[in-house]
Scaffold this motif. Structure first.
Motif, PDB file in Angstrom:
ATOM      1  N   LEU A 218     -14.151   5.865  -8.713  1.00 40.46           N
ATOM      2  CA  LEU A 218     -12.709   6.196  -8.550  1.00 40.46           C
ATOM      3  C   LEU A 218     -11.079   5.931  -9.197  1.00 40.46           C
ATOM      4  CD1 LEU A 218     -11.064   9.119  -6.478  1.00 40.46           C
ATOM      5  CD2 LEU A 218     -11.472   7.585  -5.101  1.00 40.46           C
TER       6      LEU A 218
ATOM      7  N   LEU B 170      -8.844  14.955  -0.699  1.00 42.82           N
ATOM      8  CA  LEU B 170      -9.211  13.665  -1.411  1.00 42.82           C
ATOM      9  C   LEU B 170      -9.414  12.816  -0.874  1.00 42.82           C
ATOM     10  CD1 LEU B 170     -10.024  12.030  -4.866  1.00 42.82           C
ATOM     11  CD2 LEU B 170      -7.454  12.036  -4.786  1.00 42.82           C
ATOM     12  N   ASN B 171      -8.386  12.339  -0.085  1.00 43.01           N
ATOM     13  CA  ASN B 171      -8.351  10.907   1.093  1.00 43.01           C
ATOM     14  C   ASN B 171      -9.585  11.022   1.907  1.00 43.01           C
ATOM     15  OD1 ASN B 171      -5.735  10.006   0.120  1.00 43.01           O
ATOM     16  ND2 ASN B 171      -4.505  11.501   1.301  1.00 43.01           N
TER      17      ASN B 171
ATOM     18  N   MET C 108     -13.413  10.089   0.317  1.00 40.61           N
ATOM     19  CA  MET C 108     -13.486   9.458  -0.870  1.00 40.61           C
ATOM     20  C   MET C 108     -14.352   8.308  -0.433  1.00 40.61           C
ATOM     21  SD  MET C 108      -9.903   7.288  -0.844  1.00 40.61           S
ATOM     22  CE  MET C 108      -8.502   7.789  -2.055  1.00 40.61           C
TER      23      MET C 108
ATOM     24  N   TRP D  97     -17.823   9.152  -2.599  1.00 39.03           N
ATOM     25  CA  TRP D  97     -17.462   9.121  -4.290  1.00 39.03           C
ATOM     26  C   TRP D  97     -19.092   8.531  -4.583  1.00 39.03           C
ATOM     27  CZ3 TRP D  97     -13.966  10.525  -7.987  1.00 39.03           C
ATOM     28  CH2 TRP D  97     -13.571   9.651  -9.387  1.00 39.03           C
TER      29      TRP D  97
END
Length: 364
Positions: A248, A267-268, A271, A274
């Motif tokens: 990331l 995104l948070n 995460m 990923w």
């Protein structure tokens, strides 16, 4: 500049001093081989090195004349001023050494040894040799067909001492050398380094080919950042780690708050999903739940507006990166234009290096 950054700069260049409290102007001397050279560095208000202006004495300018393209690359790839000054000192050391070497007569063995090494290497791998046989550029192709160059600056003691090697890499390139080595040993180390960076360049080539990269306009192979268009004056700035390109990256969203806050939240929250086994771009698509627009299918006018102050899209190579937070306005501006505009308004207020004021378009 933050306190730690200022201290680091003081350690590296004790004779280079800030000229203002914003950290946008520095003046003094850079030291190399016991000599001091006058220099002045002017940064834009956003402190972006790529848009910095460097002024120096005519003597330093003459010494660095052949290294301007390298320093320009370093300005684009260095994360901060401290890193750039370290690079500048290294390049200056090489330039001074090579300038001195020009006045040292080279023995006949130097030329016979160099020509022999070039013949063993193969002239088809040579891109350039200067008339004095002191600078050689070698070309190579990595396993994905990308073309690369390595510039060798040979001193009078070659092959006892290795040449200085200049490459367009996002990481340092150090050569392992013994007096019995030849150019083919450097070339093989160059090829190995190219393969070690294959995944990094694969990731960025996919981004360059399948998204709309706003900045840098013409990225070098050493550039680790990309600013990618997402939507109407919304973009994401990424810093990719060359050593771990499928992890990331550091992401910074640009645009109006009501547009970028949902993206930050996504995104948070995602995460943990990923997956380093798939490409960086595919990961970003899945985590953000978006399809990045491509320059191939869109025109600039589809969503990229000119700056509302200077009425240009590019300003010193930068696209507008500040947007009015009012959803009914959403007018973009260059940070430098907006900063200068707001500084001239009596109603604006400033806290440290951040200025608050009314939008030039809608007065919000």
């Amino acid at each position: 500049m933050a306190g730690t950054g200022a201290r680091a700069l003081l350690r590296q260049c004790p004779l280079l001093l800030p000229q203002d409290r914003h950290g946008t102007a520095y003046e003094g001397f850079v030291t190399a081989q016991g000599r001091n050279f006058h220099i002045r560095i002017l940064l834009p208000v956003d402190l972006q090195l790529k848009n910095a202006r460097i002024e120096c004495s005519w003597h330093l300018k003459r010494i660095l004349h052949g290294y301007r393209h390298i320093l320009k690359q370093r300005l684009h790839s260095c994360p901060d001023l401290v890193s750039f000054m370290v690079e500048l000192k290294t390049v200056l050391e090489i330039a001074l050494k090579n300038t001195q070497d020009l006045h040292i007569p080279r023995p006949p063995e130097y030329y016979s040894c160099l020509v022999r090494d070039l013949e063993i290497l193969g002239w088809n791998r040579v891109a350039y040799v200067d008339t004095g046989l002191t600078t050689v550029k070698l070309k190579a192709e990595d396993s994905c067909g990308r073309q690369h160059l390595i510039t060798l600056m040979l001193n009078a003691k070659y092959p006892t001492e290795p040449p200085d090697c200049l490459v367009d890499f996002p990481v340092p390139f150090a050569v392992s050398w013994m007096p019995q080595n030849s150019l083919i040993d450097i070339y093989n180390q160059f090829l190995a380094a190219l393969e070690s960076l294959k995944e990094f360049w694969d990731a960025l080539d996919e981004i360059d080919g399948k998204t709309w990269v706003l900045e840098p306009e013409n990225p070098t192979r050493s550039a680790t950042t990309r600013r990618i268009a997402i939507g109407n004056n919304v973009s994401v700035n990424m810093e990719v780690d060359p050593r771990h390109p499928n992890m990331l990256p550091e992401c910074y969203f640009l645009g109006a708050d009501h547009e970028v806050n949902p993206l930050r939240t996504k995104l948070n929250n995602n995460m943990h999903l990923w997956d380093p086994e798939i490409s960086l771009l595919q990961n970003l698509r899945e985590l953000l739940g978006i399809d990045f627009p491509s320059r191939a299918v869109l025109e600039k006018s589809d969503f990229a507006k000119d700056c509302g102050i200077c009425y240009a899209y590019r300003l010193d190579g930068s696209a507008p990166d500040q947007v009015c937070d009012d959803p009914r306005c959403g007018q973009p501006f260059h940070q430098a234009c907006l900063y200068e505009w707001l500084q001239g308004l009596p109603t604006s207020r400033q806290s440290f290096n951040v200025i608050f004021g009314e939008c030039p378009y809608c007065n919000k």
